[in-house]
Design an enzyme around this catalytic site. Structure first.
Site, PDB file in Angstrom:
ATOM      1  N   GLU A 176      52.447 -21.174 -19.787  1.00 23.73           N
ATOM      2  CA  GLU A 176      53.315 -20.813 -20.913  1.00 23.73           C
ATOM      3  C   GLU A 176      52.503 -20.143 -22.015  1.00 23.73           C
ATOM      4  OE1 GLU A 176      55.966 -20.188 -22.188  1.00 23.73           O
ATOM      5  OE2 GLU A 176      57.479 -21.756 -22.168  1.00 23.73           O
ATOM      6  N   ASP A 177      53.176 -19.361 -22.846  1.00 31.08           N
ATOM      7  CA  ASP A 177      52.484 -18.793 -24.000  1.00 31.08           C
ATOM      8  C   ASP A 177      52.352 -19.829 -25.120  1.00 31.08           C
ATOM      9  OD1 ASP A 177      55.236 -18.823 -24.506  1.00 31.08           O
ATOM     10  OD2 ASP A 177      55.355 -16.749 -25.193  1.00 31.08           O
ATOM     11  N   ASP A 187      56.654 -25.178 -28.367  1.00 34.59           N
ATOM     12  CA  ASP A 187      57.109 -25.409 -29.741  1.00 34.59           C
ATOM     13  C   ASP A 187      57.999 -26.664 -29.747  1.00 34.59           C
ATOM     14  OD1 ASP A 187      57.875 -25.150 -32.382  1.00 34.59           O
ATOM     15  OD2 ASP A 187      59.217 -23.459 -32.045  1.00 34.59           O
ATOM     16  N   PHE A 210      55.230 -18.966 -37.316  1.00 38.22           N
ATOM     17  CA  PHE A 210      55.689 -18.075 -36.256  1.00 38.22           C
ATOM     18  C   PHE A 210      54.580 -17.083 -35.938  1.00 38.22           C
ATOM     19  CE2 PHE A 210      57.908 -14.621 -34.196  1.00 38.22           C
ATOM     20  CZ  PHE A 210      58.730 -15.315 -33.322  1.00 38.22           C
ATOM     21  N   ARG A 219      54.121  -8.085 -28.158  1.00 32.92           N
ATOM     22  CA  ARG A 219      53.472  -8.791 -27.041  1.00 32.92           C
ATOM     23  C   ARG A 219      52.129  -8.165 -26.694  1.00 32.92           C
ATOM     24  NH1 ARG A 219      57.453 -12.160 -24.858  1.00 32.92           N
ATOM     25  NH2 ARG A 219      59.540 -11.272 -24.694  1.00 32.92           N
TER      26      ARG A 219
HETATM   27  P1  IMP Z   1      60.199 -24.220 -27.059  1.00 28.07           P
HETATM   28  O1  IMP Z   1      61.284 -24.292 -26.023  1.00 28.07           O
HETATM   29  O2  IMP Z   1      60.743 -24.416 -28.444  1.00 28.07           O
HETATM   30  O3  IMP Z   1      59.027 -25.129 -26.783  1.00 28.07           O
HETATM   31  O4  IMP Z   1      59.675 -22.752 -27.135  1.00 28.07           O
HETATM   32  C1  IMP Z   1      59.163 -22.101 -26.077  1.00 28.07           C
HETATM   33  C2  IMP Z   1      59.356 -20.617 -26.197  1.00 28.07           C
HETATM   34  O5  IMP Z   1      59.775 -20.208 -27.509  1.00 28.07           O
HETATM   35  C3  IMP Z   1      58.051 -19.923 -25.950  1.00 28.07           C
HETATM   36  O6  IMP Z   1      57.855 -19.653 -24.600  1.00 28.07           O
HETATM   37  C4  IMP Z   1      58.190 -18.681 -26.787  1.00 28.07           C
HETATM   38  O7  IMP Z   1      58.812 -17.670 -26.024  1.00 28.07           O
HETATM   39  C5  IMP Z   1      59.095 -19.067 -27.924  1.00 28.07           C
HETATM   40  N1  IMP Z   1      58.333 -19.358 -29.177  1.00 28.07           N
HETATM   41  C6  IMP Z   1      58.117 -20.558 -29.754  1.00 28.07           C
HETATM   42  N2  IMP Z   1      57.367 -20.443 -30.859  1.00 28.07           N
HETATM   43  C7  IMP Z   1      57.102 -19.120 -30.997  1.00 28.07           C
HETATM   44  C8  IMP Z   1      56.337 -18.350 -31.965  1.00 28.07           C
HETATM   45  O8  IMP Z   1      55.735 -18.850 -32.924  1.00 28.07           O
HETATM   46  N3  IMP Z   1      56.293 -17.012 -31.744  1.00 28.07           N
HETATM   47  C9  IMP Z   1      56.922 -16.398 -30.686  1.00 28.07           C
HETATM   48  N4  IMP Z   1      57.626 -17.079 -29.768  1.00 28.07           N
HETATM   49  C10 IMP Z   1      57.719 -18.426 -29.928  1.00 28.07           C
HETATM   50 MG    MG Z   2      59.627 -15.556 -26.410  1.00 24.86          MG
END
Ligand code: IMP
Ligand code: MG
Length: 183
Positions: free
Chosen positions: A100-101, A104, A155, A168
């Site tokens: 994963e990138d 969050d 962010f 990206r």
């Molecule tokens: P989660 O489901 O909230 O854990 O978020 C996962 C996805 O949200 C990541 O794979 C990202 O694509 C996106 N995301 C969460 N935080 C950021 C951020 O700070 N910048 C850009 N994308 C984010």
């Molecule tokens: Mg994203």
């Protein structure tokens, strides 16, 4: 609207990212020695991280991709995770490493772990370039197995991470400062 790169300030520069990925690759190579490893990149944000990480791994790996969508294109997660593109191959009996990138809220990974559990892999681990532990949803106390960097609840963009699909390709991780911050 195309966001401006002038609003991005460096948080983690490229040499630091490269050094950290080398460490993670060495650790993963050690821990998966003698086992069959399948890296699953979560499109699209994981692409730069996955492509560097796989080349830092010295054990044989297979690679597959899956796409989910949770963000509505802005800076807030919609909270609803949707499977956009599934894997090309079954993962039954495989040692899966989800790449994963960023983690969050943890909702995306909770969803994926749930989807994968039904497919009977031998094991599932998580590698993420970035972790934002302050963003975690209550009830999702998820801890990735391999974390590049733990970052504050800002962010960020670059190195795969996007704002509305842009940024990206930035070769480092930066904080995006929205125009509202100036007011
Ligand atoms: P989660 O489901 O909230 O854990 O978020 C996962 C996805 O949200 C990541 O794979 C990202 O694509 C996106 N995301 C969460 N935080 C950021 C951020 O700070 N910048 C850009 N994308 C984010
Ligand atoms: Mg994203």
């Amino acid at each position: 609207m195309i966001p401006s790169i002038e609003r991005v300030s460096t948080l983690i520069d490229r040499p630091r990212i490269e050094a950290r990925i080398a460490e993670l690759g060495a650790r993963i190579s050690e821990e998966y020695a003698g086992r069959d490893l399948t890296m699953v990149g979560i499109l699209k944000g994981s692409v730069p991280f996955l492509s560097d990480l796989m080349r830092a791994i010295t054990v044989p790996v297979q690679v597959d991709f899956l796409e989910v969508s949770s963000y509505g294109g802005g800076m807030e997660s919609s909270g609803v995770v949707r499977l956009v593109k599934d894997l090309s191959h079954p993962i039954e009996g495989k040692n899966v490493l989800i790449v994963e990138d960023i983690v969050d809220t943890g909702l995306t990974l909770r969803y994926l772990l749930d989807v994968f559990a039904h497919r009977k892999p031998a094991s599932v681990a998580i590698a993420t370039l970035l972790d934002k532990p302050e963003g975690r949803q209550p009830g999702t106390p998820l801890l990735p197995d391999y974390i590049g960097f733990t970052i504050p609840n800002r962010f960020v963009v670059g190195y795969g991470l996007d704002l509305g699909g842009y940024f990206r390709n930035i070769p480092y991780v930066g904080v995006y400062h929205p125009p509202e911050e100036d007011e």
